[in-house]
Scaffold this motif. Structure first.
Motif, PDB file in Angstrom:
ATOM      1  N   LEU A 160      42.372  78.062 105.108  1.00 31.21           N
ATOM      2  CA  LEU A 160      41.568  77.350 106.099  1.00 31.21           C
ATOM      3  C   LEU A 160      40.231  76.904 105.510  1.00 31.21           C
ATOM      4  N   SER A 161      39.643  77.731 104.643  1.00 28.03           N
ATOM      5  CA  SER A 161      38.371  77.358 104.008  1.00 28.03           C
ATOM      6  C   SER A 161      38.562  76.126 103.130  1.00 28.03           C
ATOM      7  N   SER A 162      39.624  76.140 102.330  1.00 33.04           N
ATOM      8  CA  SER A 162      39.892  74.971 101.473  1.00 33.04           C
ATOM      9  C   SER A 162      40.147  73.725 102.311  1.00 33.04           C
ATOM     10  N   SER A 163      40.914  73.891 103.389  1.00 30.32           N
ATOM     11  CA  SER A 163      41.188  72.741 104.249  1.00 30.32           C
ATOM     12  C   SER A 163      39.916  72.228 104.926  1.00 30.32           C
ATOM     13  N   SER A 164      39.048  73.146 105.342  1.00 28.49           N
ATOM     14  CA  SER A 164      37.801  72.734 105.995  1.00 28.49           C
ATOM     15  C   SER A 164      36.901  71.973 105.036  1.00 28.49           C
ATOM     16  N   LEU A 165      36.821  72.441 103.786  1.00 31.35           N
ATOM     17  CA  LEU A 165      35.982  71.744 102.805  1.00 31.35           C
ATOM     18  C   LEU A 165      36.503  70.332 102.553  1.00 31.35           C
ATOM     19  N   SER A 166      37.812  70.199 102.371  1.00 32.59           N
ATOM     20  CA  SER A 166      38.373  68.861 102.139  1.00 32.59           C
ATOM     21  C   SER A 166      38.181  67.964 103.358  1.00 32.59           C
ATOM     22  N   GLN A 167      38.391  68.529 104.557  1.00 25.96           N
ATOM     23  CA  GLN A 167      38.191  67.734 105.768  1.00 25.96           C
ATOM     24  C   GLN A 167      36.731  67.325 105.925  1.00 25.96           C
ATOM     25  N   PHE A 168      35.824  68.193 105.522  1.00 24.21           N
ATOM     26  CA  PHE A 168      34.396  67.888 105.648  1.00 24.21           C
ATOM     27  C   PHE A 168      34.022  66.697 104.771  1.00 24.21           C
ATOM     28  N   PHE A 169      34.446  66.713 103.518  1.00 24.52           N
ATOM     29  CA  PHE A 169      34.074  65.635 102.615  1.00 24.52           C
ATOM     30  C   PHE A 169      34.782  64.328 102.998  1.00 24.52           C
ATOM     31  N   ILE A 170      36.041  64.414 103.404  1.00 26.78           N
ATOM     32  CA  ILE A 170      36.764  63.195 103.788  1.00 26.78           C
ATOM     33  C   ILE A 170      36.139  62.570 105.034  1.00 26.78           C
ATOM     34  N   SER A 171      35.870  63.398 106.043  1.00 28.09           N
ATOM     35  CA  SER A 171      35.277  62.865 107.272  1.00 28.09           C
ATOM     36  C   SER A 171      33.859  62.348 107.013  1.00 28.09           C
ATOM     37  N   ALA A 172      33.115  63.021 106.119  1.00 29.51           N
ATOM     38  CA  ALA A 172      31.770  62.523 105.783  1.00 29.51           C
ATOM     39  C   ALA A 172      31.848  61.158 105.114  1.00 29.51           C
ATOM     40  N   PHE A 173      32.855  60.987 104.243  1.00 30.37           N
ATOM     41  CA  PHE A 173      33.025  59.684 103.582  1.00 30.37           C
ATOM     42  C   PHE A 173      33.364  58.596 104.602  1.00 30.37           C
ATOM     43  N   VAL A 174      34.261  58.909 105.533  1.00 31.52           N
ATOM     44  CA  VAL A 174      34.638  57.914 106.549  1.00 31.52           C
ATOM     45  C   VAL A 174      33.450  57.619 107.468  1.00 31.52           C
ATOM     46  N   VAL A 204      35.663  55.933 115.178  1.00 33.25           N
ATOM     47  CA  VAL A 204      34.722  56.897 114.588  1.00 33.25           C
ATOM     48  C   VAL A 204      34.911  58.270 115.213  1.00 33.25           C
ATOM     49  N   ALA A 205      35.488  58.308 116.427  1.00 36.13           N
ATOM     50  CA  ALA A 205      35.642  59.595 117.119  1.00 36.13           C
ATOM     51  C   ALA A 205      36.498  60.568 116.326  1.00 36.13           C
ATOM     52  N   ILE A 206      37.502  60.051 115.617  1.00 28.86           N
ATOM     53  CA  ILE A 206      38.417  60.951 114.887  1.00 28.86           C
ATOM     54  C   ILE A 206      37.699  61.639 113.722  1.00 28.86           C
ATOM     55  N   PRO A 207      37.063  60.889 112.784  1.00 28.30           N
ATOM     56  CA  PRO A 207      36.349  61.608 111.716  1.00 28.30           C
ATOM     57  C   PRO A 207      35.149  62.401 112.233  1.00 28.30           C
ATOM     58  N   LEU A 208      34.562  61.936 113.353  1.00 30.78           N
ATOM     59  CA  LEU A 208      33.433  62.697 113.899  1.00 30.78           C
ATOM     60  C   LEU A 208      33.887  64.075 114.370  1.00 30.78           C
ATOM     61  N   GLU A 209      35.041  64.147 115.019  1.00 35.97           N
ATOM     62  CA  GLU A 209      35.545  65.444 115.455  1.00 35.97           C
ATOM     63  C   GLU A 209      35.842  66.348 114.262  1.00 35.97           C
ATOM     64  N   ASN A 210      36.484  65.779 113.239  1.00 34.33           N
ATOM     65  CA  ASN A 210      36.772  66.581 112.042  1.00 34.33           C
ATOM     66  C   ASN A 210      35.492  67.029 111.354  1.00 34.33           C
ATOM     67  N   PHE A 211      34.491  66.133 111.338  1.00 31.41           N
ATOM     68  CA  PHE A 211      33.233  66.489 110.679  1.00 31.41           C
ATOM     69  C   PHE A 211      32.539  67.631 111.418  1.00 31.41           C
ATOM     70  N   ILE A 212      32.519  67.561 112.744  1.00 36.59           N
ATOM     71  CA  ILE A 212      31.863  68.624 113.514  1.00 36.59           C
ATOM     72  C   ILE A 212      32.619  69.943 113.356  1.00 36.59           C
ATOM     73  N   ALA A 213      33.947  69.860 113.400  1.00 33.53           N
ATOM     74  CA  ALA A 213      34.740  71.090 113.300  1.00 33.53           C
ATOM     75  C   ALA A 213      34.606  71.733 111.922  1.00 33.53           C
ATOM     76  N   SER A 214      34.605  70.899 110.869  1.00 31.07           N
ATOM     77  CA  SER A 214      34.513  71.460 109.517  1.00 31.07           C
ATOM     78  C   SER A 214      33.074  71.797 109.127  1.00 31.07           C
ATOM     79  N   ALA A 215      32.089  71.130 109.774  1.00 37.94           N
ATOM     80  CA  ALA A 215      30.689  71.394 109.421  1.00 37.94           C
ATOM     81  C   ALA A 215      30.295  72.822 109.783  1.00 37.94           C
ATOM     82  N   ARG A 216      30.873  73.372 110.873  1.00 35.05           N
ATOM     83  CA  ARG A 216      30.551  74.763 111.224  1.00 35.05           C
ATOM     84  C   ARG A 216      30.945  75.708 110.095  1.00 35.05           C
ATOM     85  N   THR A 217      32.118  75.487 109.551  1.00 40.02           N
ATOM     86  CA  THR A 217      32.579  76.354 108.465  1.00 40.02           C
ATOM     87  C   THR A 217      31.752  76.137 107.200  1.00 40.02           C
ATOM     88  N   VAL A 218      31.500  74.861 106.866  1.00 35.23           N
ATOM     89  CA  VAL A 218      30.768  74.564 105.632  1.00 35.23           C
ATOM     90  C   VAL A 218      29.336  75.086 105.722  1.00 35.23           C
TER      91      VAL A 218
END
Length: 468
Positions: free
Chosen positions: A229-243, A390-404
């Motif tokens: 989950l940590s690895s997935s959160s980090l990848s989701q964080f960077f991908i959503s930040a890029f989008v 934008v709502a889709i990457p925003l949700e992923n960014f918020i969800a993964s930002a807590r972990t990061v």
């Protein structure tokens, strides 16, 4: 007193200083060591407190990560079950008609097959008559020869008729077999669709098995699940930040597209603080468009940023979605109009510049402007709908930002704890070093003291030997 102090030579001051430092050696040592131990204990207590906070934060990050992973796995499992349910409903709803169609086709094929079977011709009675004539002993009799000739002629005619009847029967059988081909092809096509549906269900079942295995791993609260989950959160964080960075670029383009005409509409001399009212108005339009996009995505249950919207009834959600879409369409139309207005304003600016330079106005204002006008109007109409996603990457960014953020804060706390421990150890060692430096300053009195102690010990030993 001042004159007395000024009258003393420098070497005497040095000697007095050494004597004073030598006399104050023990309390100074005690003070330095006590201060060093104080800092050491204080820093160790601070390091322990920071380490405790870091442990609690790690536990909190683990709980948040597992909860987020459990929620995501439940969503994936729910969606896979919905897809399998839709496939099964679609296929099972057609199963009675499919079964009836297959039965009818198989019955028709069976009937045609039975009718197409070859029926052997029944033996005629001529064979018995021929056998009876052939058994007559007087074969040289001309009457018998005439009879046999007549029989031979009749047999040839009967053979010709039988062959023609056999050919007609074979033609009918071939027609029956040809009529079976559409039924076979229909059955093959139907079974192919059924096979495709079964394969789709099998693929969904395999995907569902993977999600269930992942979900069980999360429920076991294992370290492997946390690492995944940590690895997935980090990848989701960077991908959503890029989008999101790309979306910010699109919003800036949209802002510059409507900022100029908004200046003409609301005036370019009004300010709120240090910002123009026209810029604020353009920014508000873009933010409202993004908000409508968020609501539309939330009503479609693509995102889950607002649980209140998700808890509404389906009918109310659909009404809310259509309201957001209509408002978004209206704002997109407004932006297209503002983009058209921007092109007109730019042409007027070009005409004014041409007049100031003394050139022909027609030369500056005529030309192929409809392409740029259409492009700007298209961008003004499409960009608001593009920003909806934008709502889709925003949700992923918020969800993964807590972990990061939790991981980064935990790393910072661990680093601070190590630094505090090192500082505590350094303060303790610094106290010992200051004591050694202090002794180096007064090394001469210390040397004299050691000589005196040695001499006194030798004298006491000599006195003790004489007494014995």
């Amino acid at each position: 007193m001042t004159g007395l102090l000024d009258s003393l030579p420098l070497w005497l001051w040095f000697v007095l200083g050494l004597v004073g430092l030598f006399v104050a050696r023990r309390p100074v040592h005690q003070g330095i060591l006590a201060l060093a131990r104080f800092f050491h204990q204080s820093l160790r207590l601070g390091a322990n407190a920071v380490a405790g906070a870091e442990n609690r934060l790690q536990q909190r990050n683990r709980e948040v990560l597992l909860a987020a992973g459990r929620e995501a796995a439940e969503r994936h499992i729910e969606r896979e079950f919905d897809r399998i349910e839709s496939v099964m409903k679609k296929e099972l709803a057609q199963y009675p008609a499919l079964h009836r169609k297959l039965c009818e086709q198989l019955t028709a094929i069976d009937e045609d097959y039975v009718r197409s079977a070859e029926v052997p011709p029944e033996p005629t009675n001529w064979s018995k008559a021929i056998k009876a004539v052939a058994d007559i002993p007087a074969k040289q009799d001309p009457v018998v020869g005439d009879v046999l000739e007549t029989i031979h002629h009749s047999m040839r005619k009967a053979e010709s008729k039988a062959l023609e009847a056999y050919r007609e029967s074979a033609r009918v059988r071939h027609q029956l077999l040809r009529r079976m081909m559409p039924h076979w092809r229909s059955i093959l096509s139907t079974l192919g669709r059924v096979n495709k549906s079964v394969d789709s269900v099998n693929r969904r079942a395999k995907v569902l098995d993977g999600h269930m295995e992942h979900y069980e791993e999360i429920l076991r609260d294992s370290d492997r699940a946390q690492r995944m989950l940590s690895s997935s959160s980090l990848s989701q964080f960077f991908i959503s930040a890029f989008v999101l960075a790309i979306a910010v670029g699109g919003a800036l383009i949209n802002f510059h597209l409507i900022a100029r005409p908004m200046t003409e509409m609301v005036g370019g001399t009004s300010y709120i603080g240090n910002f123009k009212v026209a810029d604020i108005s353009a920014l508000v339009i873009i933010l409202v468009e993004i908000t409508m996009g968020l609501f539309a995505m939330e009503c479609l249950r693509i995102t889950r940023l607002f649980p209140v919207i998700g808890a509404l009834s389906d009918k109310l959600r659909m009404r809310m979605m259509w309201a957001a879409f209509v408002l978004l369409f209206f704002l997109a139309t407004v932006e297209a109009g503002l983009a058209f207005m921007r092109e007109i304003l730019m042409q007027e600016d070009l005409a004014v510049s041409a007049q100031l330079r003394g050139e022909e106005v027609a030369a500056a204002t005529t030309g192929v402007y409809w392409i740029t006008t259409a492009a700007q109007m298209g961008m003004g109409f499409i960009l608001p709908f593009a920003l909806t996603f934008v709502a889709i990457p925003l949700e992923n960014f918020i969800a993964s930002a807590r972990t990061v953020i939790g991981v980064l804060v935990g790393f910072a706390l661990r680093l601070l704890s190590v630094v505090l421990r090192l500082a505590g150890t350094a303060s303790l060692r610094a106290g010992g070093m200051l004591v050694r430096l202090y002794d180096i300053l007064i090394f001469f009195p210390l040397w004299l003291e050691s000589k005196y102690l040695s001499w006194r010990e030798s004298a006491q030993s000599a006195t003790a030997e004489k007494v014995q």
